[in-house]
Write a protein that holds these residues in place. Structure first.
Motif, PDB file in Angstrom:
ATOM      1  N   UNK A  57      -7.770 -17.162   9.173  1.00  0.00           N
ATOM      2  CA  UNK A  57      -8.101 -15.902   8.525  1.00  0.00           C
ATOM      3  C   UNK A  57      -8.803 -16.136   7.197  1.00  0.00           C
ATOM      4  N   UNK A  58      -9.656 -15.198   6.834  1.00  0.00           N
ATOM      5  CA  UNK A  58     -10.267 -15.212   5.508  1.00  0.00           C
ATOM      6  C   UNK A  58      -9.325 -14.505   4.531  1.00  0.00           C
ATOM      7  N   UNK A  59      -9.269 -14.979   3.308  1.00  0.00           N
ATOM      8  CA  UNK A  59      -8.468 -14.362   2.253  1.00  0.00           C
ATOM      9  C   UNK A  59      -9.358 -13.319   1.578  1.00  0.00           C
ATOM     10  N   UNK A  60      -9.191 -12.065   1.970  1.00  0.00           N
ATOM     11  CA  UNK A  60     -10.054 -10.978   1.535  1.00  0.00           C
ATOM     12  C   UNK A  60      -9.520 -10.367   0.236  1.00  0.00           C
ATOM     13  N   UNK A  61     -10.418 -10.114  -0.708  1.00  0.00           N
ATOM     14  CA  UNK A  61     -10.057  -9.443  -1.947  1.00  0.00           C
ATOM     15  C   UNK A  61     -10.090  -7.943  -1.695  1.00  0.00           C
ATOM     16  N   UNK A  62      -8.912  -7.344  -1.535  1.00  0.00           N
ATOM     17  CA  UNK A  62      -8.819  -5.923  -1.197  1.00  0.00           C
ATOM     18  C   UNK A  62      -9.462  -5.051  -2.273  1.00  0.00           C
ATOM     19  N   UNK A  63      -9.272  -5.392  -3.525  1.00  0.00           N
ATOM     20  CA  UNK A  63      -9.842  -4.566  -4.611  1.00  0.00           C
ATOM     21  C   UNK A  63     -11.363  -4.611  -4.606  1.00  0.00           C
ATOM     22  N   UNK A  64     -11.943  -5.752  -4.239  1.00  0.00           N
ATOM     23  CA  UNK A  64     -13.402  -5.847  -4.170  1.00  0.00           C
ATOM     24  C   UNK A  64     -13.948  -4.909  -3.099  1.00  0.00           C
ATOM     25  N   UNK A  67      -9.987  -1.140  -2.083  1.00  0.00           N
ATOM     26  CA  UNK A  67      -8.593  -0.831  -1.755  1.00  0.00           C
ATOM     27  C   UNK A  67      -7.802  -1.055  -3.036  1.00  0.00           C
ATOM     28  N   UNK A  68      -7.753  -0.018  -3.864  1.00  0.00           N
ATOM     29  CA  UNK A  68      -7.197  -0.124  -5.214  1.00  0.00           C
ATOM     30  C   UNK A  68      -5.680   0.005  -5.252  1.00  0.00           C
ATOM     31  N   UNK A  69      -5.080   0.543  -4.206  1.00  0.00           N
ATOM     32  CA  UNK A  69      -3.655   0.859  -4.228  1.00  0.00           C
ATOM     33  C   UNK A  69      -2.905  -0.029  -3.248  1.00  0.00           C
ATOM     34  N   UNK A  70      -1.838  -0.627  -3.757  1.00  0.00           N
ATOM     35  CA  UNK A  70      -0.927  -1.394  -2.914  1.00  0.00           C
ATOM     36  C   UNK A  70       0.472  -0.844  -3.172  1.00  0.00           C
ATOM     37  N   UNK A 115      -1.739  -0.883   1.973  1.00  0.00           N
ATOM     38  CA  UNK A 115      -2.907  -0.838   1.099  1.00  0.00           C
ATOM     39  C   UNK A 115      -3.662   0.452   1.383  1.00  0.00           C
ATOM     40  N   UNK A 116      -4.296   0.960   0.323  1.00  0.00           N
ATOM     41  CA  UNK A 116      -5.018   2.217   0.446  1.00  0.00           C
ATOM     42  C   UNK A 116      -6.150   2.236  -0.583  1.00  0.00           C
ATOM     43  N   UNK A 117      -7.223   2.953  -0.270  1.00  0.00           N
ATOM     44  CA  UNK A 117      -8.311   3.026  -1.240  1.00  0.00           C
ATOM     45  C   UNK A 117      -7.914   3.792  -2.508  1.00  0.00           C
ATOM     46  N   UNK A 118      -6.987   4.757  -2.373  1.00  0.00           N
ATOM     47  CA  UNK A 118      -6.587   5.556  -3.538  1.00  0.00           C
ATOM     48  C   UNK A 118      -5.220   6.188  -3.273  1.00  0.00           C
ATOM     49  N   UNK A 119      -4.657   6.786  -4.310  1.00  0.00           N
ATOM     50  CA  UNK A 119      -3.323   7.376  -4.192  1.00  0.00           C
ATOM     51  C   UNK A 119      -3.292   8.581  -3.254  1.00  0.00           C
ATOM     52  N   UNK A 139      12.273   7.438   2.861  1.00  0.00           N
ATOM     53  CA  UNK A 139      11.280   6.462   2.439  1.00  0.00           C
ATOM     54  C   UNK A 139      11.263   6.454   0.920  1.00  0.00           C
ATOM     55  N   UNK A 140      11.383   5.277   0.342  1.00  0.00           N
ATOM     56  CA  UNK A 140      11.217   5.105  -1.098  1.00  0.00           C
ATOM     57  C   UNK A 140      10.012   4.201  -1.289  1.00  0.00           C
ATOM     58  N   UNK A 141       9.161   4.551  -2.236  1.00  0.00           N
ATOM     59  CA  UNK A 141       7.952   3.762  -2.439  1.00  0.00           C
ATOM     60  C   UNK A 141       7.900   3.193  -3.849  1.00  0.00           C
ATOM     61  N   UNK A 142       7.268   2.037  -3.964  1.00  0.00           N
ATOM     62  CA  UNK A 142       7.009   1.409  -5.257  1.00  0.00           C
ATOM     63  C   UNK A 142       5.559   0.977  -5.284  1.00  0.00           C
ATOM     64  N   UNK A 143       4.843   1.477  -6.272  1.00  0.00           N
ATOM     65  CA  UNK A 143       3.437   1.152  -6.456  1.00  0.00           C
ATOM     66  C   UNK A 143       3.326  -0.200  -7.150  1.00  0.00           C
ATOM     67  N   UNK A 144       2.496  -1.083  -6.616  1.00  0.00           N
ATOM     68  CA  UNK A 144       2.298  -2.400  -7.226  1.00  0.00           C
ATOM     69  C   UNK A 144       1.410  -2.228  -8.457  1.00  0.00           C
ATOM     70  N   UNK A 145       1.891  -2.707  -9.591  1.00  0.00           N
ATOM     71  CA  UNK A 145       1.116  -2.667 -10.832  1.00  0.00           C
ATOM     72  C   UNK A 145       0.186  -3.871 -10.889  1.00  0.00           C
ATOM     73  N   UNK A 146       0.740  -5.050 -10.639  1.00  0.00           N
ATOM     74  CA  UNK A 146      -0.068  -6.261 -10.542  1.00  0.00           C
ATOM     75  C   UNK A 146       0.699  -7.280  -9.717  1.00  0.00           C
TER      76      UNK A 146
END
Length: 165
Positions: A57-64, A67-70, A115-119, A139-146
């Motif tokens: 597999x290629x290691x894809x940069x989602x933000x590039x 896909x800004x939201x994880x 992963x998602x392009x936006x909230x 369902x409980x969710x936690x947004x990844x900050x970094x």
């Protein structure tokens, strides 16, 4: 060699090198592990057939790719029968935003990495798909900050030290 069979040092070196760089040529791989190319290729094929190597597999940069939201979603089901667990796993495999799905023990039944392009897109998935899915209690969710670390594969230095010990 069968899945679960003992790997020798060369096999472990092959796996470690391919895990670090799955695009290298067989000649380069053979050089790095200290054997000639033909037996190296045979070993790689055996490791693939035995299931040690599941793919490349290629290691894809989602933000590039915008896909800004994880998000990590912790899911509790109403019913934990094997049929219900399997049905939820199948549903999770069908949702493109869900990149990982792990069954857990304890209060949470599954954790999903999404992963998602936006909230707003994630919010639609959350309300229309995930919380609306059959047998989902909460369902409980936690947004990844970094992300401090995202290392695929296994730590071969631990595997090698266990095998030697």
């Amino acid at each position: 060699m069968m899945a679960g069979a003992k790997l020798d040092d060369i096999d472990r070196k092959i796996l470690a090198e391919l895990q670090a760089d799955g695009r290298m040529t067989n000649v380069e791989l053979a050089r790095r592990v200290g054997i000639s190319a033909p037996p190296c290729l045979r070993r790689v094929r055996v490791l693939e057939e035995a299931g040690y190597i599941r793919g490349y597999h290629a290691d894809i940069d989602a933000r590039a790719l915008d896909f800004e939201v994880q998000v990590f979603a912790m899911v509790r089901l109403e019913n934990q029968s094997e049929k219900a667990l399997s049905a939820f796993e199948q549903k999770a495999r069908e949702w493109p935003m869900v990149r990982e799905c792990h069954m857990l023990n304890g209060e949470i039944d599954f954790i999903l990495k999404c992963v998602s392009p936006d909230l707003s897109t994630f919010q639609r998935f959350l309300t229309e798909k995930l919380t609306a899915a059959e047998n989902v209690a909460s369902v409980k969710t936690s947004l990844v900050i970094r992300c401090a670390k995202d290392e695929p594969g296994v730590p071969f230095d631990l595997v090698e030290s266990r095998a030697a010990g």
